[in-house]
Design a protein around this motif. Sequence first.
Motif, PDB file in Angstrom:
ATOM      1  N   ALA A 153       0.832  -1.205   0.000  1.00 13.82           N
ATOM      2  CA  ALA A 153       0.000   0.000   0.000  1.00 13.82           C
ATOM      3  C   ALA A 153       0.868   1.257   0.000  1.00 13.82           C
ATOM      4  O   ALA A 153       0.591   2.214  -0.747  1.00 13.82           O
ATOM      5  CB  ALA A 153      -0.930  -0.001   1.216  1.00 13.82           C
ATOM      6  N   LEU A 154       1.910   1.270   0.828  1.00 14.80           N
ATOM      7  CA  LEU A 154       2.808   2.428   0.859  1.00 14.80           C
ATOM      8  C   LEU A 154       3.519   2.601  -0.475  1.00 14.80           C
ATOM      9  O   LEU A 154       3.671   3.730  -0.971  1.00 14.80           O
ATOM     10  CB  LEU A 154       3.831   2.268   1.985  1.00 14.80           C
ATOM     11  N   ALA A 155       3.951   1.487  -1.070  1.00 20.83           N
ATOM     12  CA  ALA A 155       4.614   1.555  -2.375  1.00 20.83           C
ATOM     13  C   ALA A 155       3.657   2.096  -3.433  1.00 20.83           C
ATOM     14  O   ALA A 155       4.047   2.906  -4.286  1.00 20.83           O
ATOM     15  CB  ALA A 155       5.125   0.174  -2.778  1.00 20.83           C
ATOM     16  N   ALA A 156       2.395   1.663  -3.376  1.00 20.56           N
ATOM     17  CA  ALA A 156       1.394   2.156  -4.339  1.00 20.56           C
ATOM     18  C   ALA A 156       1.205   3.653  -4.189  1.00 20.56           C
ATOM     19  O   ALA A 156       1.039   4.375  -5.181  1.00 20.56           O
ATOM     20  CB  ALA A 156       0.073   1.429  -4.128  1.00 20.56           C
TER      21      ALA A 156
ATOM     22  N   LEU B  32      -4.203   1.918   3.195  1.00 27.14           N
ATOM     23  CA  LEU B  32      -5.127   0.836   2.862  1.00 27.14           C
ATOM     24  C   LEU B  32      -6.581   1.246   3.072  1.00 27.14           C
ATOM     25  O   LEU B  32      -7.463   0.810   2.328  1.00 27.14           O
ATOM     26  CB  LEU B  32      -4.817  -0.400   3.710  1.00 27.14           C
ATOM     27  N   ALA B  33      -6.828   2.079   4.078  1.00 24.70           N
ATOM     28  CA  ALA B  33      -8.193   2.543   4.323  1.00 24.70           C
ATOM     29  C   ALA B  33      -8.729   3.302   3.113  1.00 24.70           C
ATOM     30  O   ALA B  33      -9.878   3.116   2.689  1.00 24.70           O
ATOM     31  CB  ALA B  33      -8.237   3.423   5.571  1.00 24.70           C
ATOM     32  N   GLY B  34      -7.890   4.160   2.544  1.00 21.95           N
ATOM     33  CA  GLY B  34      -8.302   4.900   1.350  1.00 21.95           C
ATOM     34  C   GLY B  34      -8.468   3.997   0.146  1.00 21.95           C
ATOM     35  O   GLY B  34      -9.418   4.139  -0.639  1.00 21.95           O
ATOM     36  N   ILE B  35      -7.559   3.039  -0.031  1.00 21.50           N
ATOM     37  CA  ILE B  35      -7.647   2.107  -1.156  1.00 21.50           C
ATOM     38  C   ILE B  35      -8.910   1.258  -1.054  1.00 21.50           C
ATOM     39  O   ILE B  35      -9.607   1.023  -2.051  1.00 21.50           O
ATOM     40  CB  ILE B  35      -6.397   1.214  -1.213  1.00 21.50           C
TER      41      ILE B  35
END
Length: 447
Positions: free
Chosen positions: A58-61, A119-122
């Motif tokens: 998620a951080l990488a994305a 991840l919450a936003g994704i």
Amino acid sequence: MFAEFIVIVETTSAERSRTADRAGHARAIMIVTACMVAFAIVFPRSTTTLFLIPAVVALAAWFVLPAVRMRGFPLNAVSLAVLGFAGWSLLSAGWSAAPLASLTKPLFMIAGAAGIAVLAGIARDSEPEILAAAGHGILFGFLGGAAMVCFETVTDQAISQWFVNTFAKLREGFEKQLIMKDGVVVRISDTNINRRATVVTLLMAPAALLLTTLAESAFRRWATALFVAICAILLVFSSHQSSQAAILAGAIAFGLAKLTPAWTCRSLAAAWCAACLLVVPFASLLHNANLHKNDAVFNSARHRVVIWNATAEGVKKSPVIGIGADATATLTLIQKKAQEAAGTVVKDGAYDVTTGRHAHNVFLQVWYELGGIGALLFLVAGLASLAQCMKAPAKAQPFLLAQFAVVAAMIAFSFSVWQLWLQGAVGLGLIAILTALAAPAFQKVAR
């Protein structure tokens, strides 16, 4: 007309292809997710990696994909509070007896908190099919893994015993946990089954929340019955008293929150404040009451009273900044070697006076390792989490408050806040909750 027909056929074919692709992706996600969750339960130490993978991805994305980065970095009050606590822990490496541990352990917490925020936003922007697949996968993995843990609990780890007796190589490195008779393993220590019970317990409320996303069906009824059976078996037969206490705490919080979520939240907030601010004098009070010499109290609890009192005494030596994050074990070893060299090992009843590898109480551990500043930051993180629970849809609040109670009870009696597999288990529970809250099926129920 024929040309228009061809266009319609091609468009329909392309749409079917896209639908088939989405269905295939959804099945793959469900299978992978189910396997990951089941694996995390059966092999608890793997939760460190299994949680870190989605957090790092998620951080990488966020860094690589403009579409994700355009949302901004979705930090809320909970994320900021956790990052503040972890940041102070990181600073404690400057005066820690174990500077490397004081650096690396908080970094894991920072990566996890930041990853969960992204991840919450994704999750909110994910396709319904993907969310449904992930939710089903988490639920299937939980039910399968937890059922296996229940079977192991009531059969004295029959499956594990079969494996270590059939494949002797599996015994290497675990000899201390095995009781042998004539070359055959006749019993395995409770260490690993207790960790398994811990992971199951920390995933119970998220799994129950995911159950509410399912449409009414025969599967939902069977899944609910299996879930209730899992809770009951672990509550009655588990050898891990901390998990039993956490299940009870979660059940009570859930029942009260179904009646009055606001007052349940206030009660949990009051209990959290008391645990954070009064744990040091409370530990001394238990010791002064001689509970560690009371045979009516089970052995591990009596031992904890001695450890808690020794830790409370240690807090007085550095009450503001503490000894450094995850430095308890190192400092204990230094003190033990010094006592043995001087021949001054002190006993309190049947137990050595020591702080042990950790305090077996996170609230007390935070005071000892991070001082009053760390305790206040930990207090804020808990209160921010409770406030965030009350911002969720009303139907979700009892599950979220139950999860808070479960985590609070678990950390009050066992393990260290810096045990990465424990952080990973809590993180997996948060991912399950985010998946449930973002699912359209839940949104329909929540309205």
